[in-house]
Structure formats: structure tokens, C-alpha cells
Design a protein around this motif. Sequence first.
Motif, PDB file in Angstrom:
ATOM      1  N   PHE A  80       0.802  -1.226   0.000  1.00 44.35           N
ATOM      2  CA  PHE A  80       0.000   0.000   0.000  1.00 44.35           C
ATOM      3  C   PHE A  80       0.840   1.283   0.000  1.00 44.35           C
ATOM      4  CE2 PHE A  80      -3.323   2.809   2.032  1.00 44.35           C
ATOM      5  CZ  PHE A  80      -4.232   2.709   1.004  1.00 44.35           C
ATOM      6  N   GLY A  81       2.013   1.248   0.561  1.00 39.62           N
ATOM      7  CA  GLY A  81       2.822   2.455   0.647  1.00 39.62           C
ATOM      8  C   GLY A  81       3.875   2.592  -0.427  1.00 39.62           C
ATOM      9  N   ALA A  82       3.910   1.678  -1.388  1.00 41.86           N
ATOM     10  CA  ALA A  82       4.996   1.667  -2.367  1.00 41.86           C
ATOM     11  C   ALA A  82       4.549   2.012  -3.788  1.00 41.86           C
ATOM     12  CB  ALA A  82       5.676   0.305  -2.350  1.00 41.86           C
ATOM     13  N   LEU A  83       3.539   2.842  -3.927  1.00 41.71           N
ATOM     14  CA  LEU A  83       3.056   3.213  -5.261  1.00 41.71           C
ATOM     15  C   LEU A  83       4.143   3.781  -6.166  1.00 41.71           C
ATOM     16  CD1 LEU A  83      -0.396   4.897  -4.551  1.00 41.71           C
ATOM     17  CD2 LEU A  83       0.018   2.822  -5.856  1.00 41.71           C
ATOM     18  N   PRO A  84       4.953   4.741  -5.696  1.00 46.85           N
ATOM     19  CA  PRO A  84       5.927   5.316  -6.635  1.00 46.85           C
ATOM     20  C   PRO A  84       7.058   4.362  -6.997  1.00 46.85           C
ATOM     21  CG  PRO A  84       6.156   6.332  -4.470  1.00 46.85           C
ATOM     22  CD  PRO A  84       4.953   5.423  -4.414  1.00 46.85           C
ATOM     23  N   GLN A  85       7.347   3.421  -6.156  1.00 50.62           N
ATOM     24  CA  GLN A  85       8.438   2.489  -6.439  1.00 50.62           C
ATOM     25  C   GLN A  85       7.982   1.267  -7.230  1.00 50.62           C
ATOM     26  OE1 GLN A  85       7.613   3.331  -3.201  1.00 50.62           O
ATOM     27  NE2 GLN A  85       9.199   4.849  -2.782  1.00 50.62           N
ATOM     28  N   ARG A  86       6.786   0.757  -6.958  1.00 52.92           N
ATOM     29  CA  ARG A  86       6.423  -0.561  -7.462  1.00 52.92           C
ATOM     30  C   ARG A  86       5.259  -0.602  -8.439  1.00 52.92           C
ATOM     31  NH1 ARG A  86       6.057  -5.017  -3.205  1.00 52.92           N
ATOM     32  NH2 ARG A  86       6.486  -6.212  -5.086  1.00 52.92           N
ATOM     33  N   LEU A  87       4.336   0.338  -8.366  1.00 55.74           N
ATOM     34  CA  LEU A  87       3.117   0.213  -9.168  1.00 55.74           C
ATOM     35  C   LEU A  87       2.949   1.322 -10.208  1.00 55.74           C
ATOM     36  CD1 LEU A  87       0.677  -1.643  -9.528  1.00 55.74           C
ATOM     37  CD2 LEU A  87      -0.578  -0.156  -7.964  1.00 55.74           C
ATOM     38  N   ALA A  88       3.208   2.550  -9.841  1.00 56.41           N
ATOM     39  CA  ALA A  88       2.959   3.662 -10.773  1.00 56.41           C
ATOM     40  C   ALA A  88       4.103   4.676 -10.742  1.00 56.41           C
ATOM     41  CB  ALA A  88       1.633   4.326 -10.445  1.00 56.41           C
ATOM     42  N   PRO A  89       5.339   4.219 -10.993  1.00 56.44           N
ATOM     43  CA  PRO A  89       6.476   5.152 -10.952  1.00 56.44           C
ATOM     44  C   PRO A  89       6.341   6.241 -12.016  1.00 56.44           C
ATOM     45  CG  PRO A  89       7.124   3.057 -11.943  1.00 56.44           C
ATOM     46  CD  PRO A  89       5.730   2.873 -11.416  1.00 56.44           C
ATOM     47  N   GLY A  90       6.678   7.451 -11.598  1.00 55.85           N
ATOM     48  CA  GLY A  90       6.558   8.579 -12.510  1.00 55.85           C
ATOM     49  C   GLY A  90       5.204   9.258 -12.423  1.00 55.85           C
ATOM     50  N   PHE A  91       4.143   8.498 -12.327  1.00 59.49           N
ATOM     51  CA  PHE A  91       2.805   9.066 -12.141  1.00 59.49           C
ATOM     52  C   PHE A  91       2.629   9.468 -10.684  1.00 59.49           C
ATOM     53  CE2 PHE A  91      -1.695   8.435 -11.007  1.00 59.49           C
ATOM     54  CZ  PHE A  91      -2.244   9.450 -11.766  1.00 59.49           C
ATOM     55  N   VAL A  92       3.008   8.571  -9.765  1.00 59.85           N
ATOM     56  CA  VAL A  92       3.029   8.880  -8.339  1.00 59.85           C
ATOM     57  C   VAL A  92       4.469   9.218  -7.985  1.00 59.85           C
ATOM     58  CG1 VAL A  92       2.676   7.980  -6.005  1.00 59.85           C
ATOM     59  CG2 VAL A  92       1.071   7.374  -7.819  1.00 59.85           C
ATOM     60  N   GLN A 116     -10.595  10.298 -15.249  1.00 59.87           N
ATOM     61  CA  GLN A 116     -10.330   9.355 -16.344  1.00 59.87           C
ATOM     62  C   GLN A 116      -9.001   9.670 -17.012  1.00 59.87           C
ATOM     63  OE1 GLN A 116     -12.246   6.507 -17.539  1.00 59.87           O
ATOM     64  NE2 GLN A 116     -10.192   6.224 -18.320  1.00 59.87           N
ATOM     65  N   GLY A 117      -8.727  10.944 -17.227  1.00 60.20           N
ATOM     66  CA  GLY A 117      -7.442  11.335 -17.800  1.00 60.20           C
ATOM     67  C   GLY A 117      -6.285  10.935 -16.898  1.00 60.20           C
ATOM     68  N   GLN A 118      -6.460  11.112 -15.606  1.00 55.86           N
ATOM     69  CA  GLN A 118      -5.428  10.711 -14.655  1.00 55.86           C
ATOM     70  C   GLN A 118      -5.229   9.190 -14.675  1.00 55.86           C
ATOM     71  OE1 GLN A 118      -3.881  13.689 -14.282  1.00 55.86           O
ATOM     72  NE2 GLN A 118      -3.428  12.956 -12.247  1.00 55.86           N
ATOM     73  N   THR A 119      -6.309   8.439 -14.783  1.00 53.60           N
ATOM     74  CA  THR A 119      -6.157   6.981 -14.792  1.00 53.60           C
ATOM     75  C   THR A 119      -5.445   6.504 -16.052  1.00 53.60           C
ATOM     76  OG1 THR A 119      -8.344   6.491 -15.746  1.00 53.60           O
ATOM     77  CG2 THR A 119      -8.193   6.611 -13.328  1.00 53.60           C
ATOM     78  N   ARG A 120      -5.634   7.199 -17.171  1.00 52.63           N
ATOM     79  CA  ARG A 120      -4.894   6.841 -18.394  1.00 52.63           C
ATOM     80  C   ARG A 120      -3.385   6.977 -18.149  1.00 52.63           C
ATOM     81  NH1 ARG A 120      -9.409   8.881 -21.104  1.00 52.63           N
ATOM     82  NH2 ARG A 120      -8.626  11.016 -21.162  1.00 52.63           N
ATOM     83  N   GLU A 121      -2.990   8.054 -17.489  1.00 52.80           N
ATOM     84  CA  GLU A 121      -1.578   8.244 -17.168  1.00 52.80           C
ATOM     85  C   GLU A 121      -1.091   7.190 -16.171  1.00 52.80           C
ATOM     86  OE1 GLU A 121      -0.383  12.257 -16.255  1.00 52.80           O
ATOM     87  OE2 GLU A 121      -1.901  13.058 -17.621  1.00 52.80           O
ATOM     88  N   ALA A 122      -1.930   6.836 -15.209  1.00 49.20           N
ATOM     89  CA  ALA A 122      -1.573   5.807 -14.232  1.00 49.20           C
ATOM     90  C   ALA A 122      -1.389   4.452 -14.912  1.00 49.20           C
ATOM     91  CB  ALA A 122      -2.640   5.715 -13.140  1.00 49.20           C
ATOM     92  N   VAL A 123      -2.282   4.122 -15.833  1.00 50.08           N
ATOM     93  CA  VAL A 123      -2.179   2.847 -16.553  1.00 50.08           C
ATOM     94  C   VAL A 123      -0.879   2.799 -17.363  1.00 50.08           C
ATOM     95  CG1 VAL A 123      -3.198   1.462 -18.410  1.00 50.08           C
ATOM     96  CG2 VAL A 123      -4.646   2.333 -16.546  1.00 50.08           C
ATOM     97  N   ALA A 124      -0.498   3.897 -17.975  1.00 48.83           N
ATOM     98  CA  ALA A 124       0.772   3.940 -18.709  1.00 48.83           C
ATOM     99  C   ALA A 124       1.935   3.677 -17.753  1.00 48.83           C
ATOM    100  CB  ALA A 124       0.937   5.286 -19.413  1.00 48.83           C
ATOM    101  N   ALA A 125       1.868   4.243 -16.552  1.00 41.04           N
ATOM    102  CA  ALA A 125       2.922   4.011 -15.553  1.00 41.04           C
ATOM    103  C   ALA A 125       2.942   2.555 -15.103  1.00 41.04           C
ATOM    104  CB  ALA A 125       2.708   4.940 -14.358  1.00 41.04           C
ATOM    105  N   ILE A 126       1.772   1.955 -14.967  1.00 45.37           N
ATOM    106  CA  ILE A 126       1.689   0.541 -14.583  1.00 45.37           C
ATOM    107  C   ILE A 126       2.354  -0.336 -15.654  1.00 45.37           C
ATOM    108  CG2 ILE A 126       0.107  -1.401 -14.207  1.00 45.37           C
ATOM    109  CD1 ILE A 126      -1.787   0.733 -12.863  1.00 45.37           C
ATOM    110  N   HIS A 127       2.098  -0.014 -16.912  1.00 49.86           N
ATOM    111  CA  HIS A 127       2.745  -0.746 -18.003  1.00 49.86           C
ATOM    112  C   HIS A 127       4.268  -0.592 -17.953  1.00 49.86           C
ATOM    113  CE1 HIS A 127      -0.471  -2.545 -20.336  1.00 49.86           C
ATOM    114  NE2 HIS A 127      -1.176  -1.433 -20.210  1.00 49.86           N
ATOM    115  N   ARG A 128       4.739   0.589 -17.604  1.00 44.43           N
ATOM    116  CA  ARG A 128       6.189   0.780 -17.475  1.00 44.43           C
ATOM    117  C   ARG A 128       6.744  -0.011 -16.304  1.00 44.43           C
ATOM    118  NH1 ARG A 128       4.576   6.100 -18.527  1.00 44.43           N
ATOM    119  NH2 ARG A 128       4.839   6.708 -16.348  1.00 44.43           N
ATOM    120  N   ALA A 129       5.981  -0.147 -15.234  1.00 45.47           N
ATOM    121  CA  ALA A 129       6.427  -0.882 -14.046  1.00 45.47           C
ATOM    122  C   ALA A 129       6.495  -2.385 -14.304  1.00 45.47           C
ATOM    123  CB  ALA A 129       5.515  -0.591 -12.853  1.00 45.47           C
ATOM    124  N   PHE A 130       5.664  -2.856 -15.233  1.00 43.25           N
ATOM    125  CA  PHE A 130       5.580  -4.286 -15.522  1.00 43.25           C
ATOM    126  C   PHE A 130       5.762  -4.556 -17.014  1.00 43.25           C
ATOM    127  CE2 PHE A 130       3.127  -3.720 -11.628  1.00 43.25           C
ATOM    128  CZ  PHE A 130       3.802  -4.591 -10.801  1.00 43.25           C
TER     129      PHE A 130
END
Length: 131
Positions: free
Chosen positions: A24-36, A114-128
Motif C-alpha cells: 500500500f505504501g509503495a506506489l511510486p516504487q512498485r506500481l505507478a512510478p513517474g505518475f506517483v 479518467q485522464g489521470q487513470t490513463r496516465e496511471a495505466v501507462a505508468a503501470i505498463h512501465r512498471a511491468f
Amino acid sequence: MASIHNDVSLNVPADKVWDAVRDFGALPQRLAPGFVTACTLDGDARIVSFANGSVAREVLVDCDEARRRLVYAIDNERLTHYSASVQVIAEGDKACRLVWIIDMLPSELAAYVQGQTREAVAAIHRAFPPA
């Protein structure tokens, strides 16, 4: 009420993605780097700083290990209702889907979120990236 649905296919094992979601506390490192850009735990909540400068306090509602599902909520001056769930669903041994659903009020803010979630999804793809 607006509902925003994100169904994200990832060529990564579900356990690997779930491990990052439930951290829960690792969004910028593990799930959405760059977005968070930063995340600080505060009891059962996390204070999340985003790349666009906004900050949100997200309260952990539930973390269901068996279903690989995490639920969080935001309540602030702009959002009168915000409940989100993130579920990781295995698709074989080497791929999964991340299903992220947000229900929110006021509906007028849905286009921004919705616009923010598009950016978050792009970050998720970069993370994985695909293995």
C-alpha cells in the motif's frame, strides 16, 4: 455517479503484480512510478503525491489476499464520494489482468479522473514490462 473502468492486460504473473498492488505504501516504487512521485503511510491511509502536483489521502478499506483485491477511498473537499477497487486476475501462469474500478461523485470530475487513470495505466505498463 460516475464509474471509471480500467482493464489492464499485463504479460506478468499475477502474483508479481498483486505483490505490488497490496504494498500500500509503495506506489511510486512498485506500481505507478513517474505518475506517483511520493507516498507516505499515515495509519490506515496513504498520502499520495502525483506528478501533476495534486495530493490525495487514500484510506485502505480492504485488502483481500484470496481474491487479490484491494479497496481504497478518498474523501476530500472536491470529491464527495470516491471508492476504488483494484483486482489482479491471473490469466495463466505468465499473464494477468489488473481491473481498476472507480465510483465517484461529483460526476463532473469524471473526465479529469479518467485522464489521470490513463496516465496511471501507462505508468503501470512501465512498471511491468513483458518478461
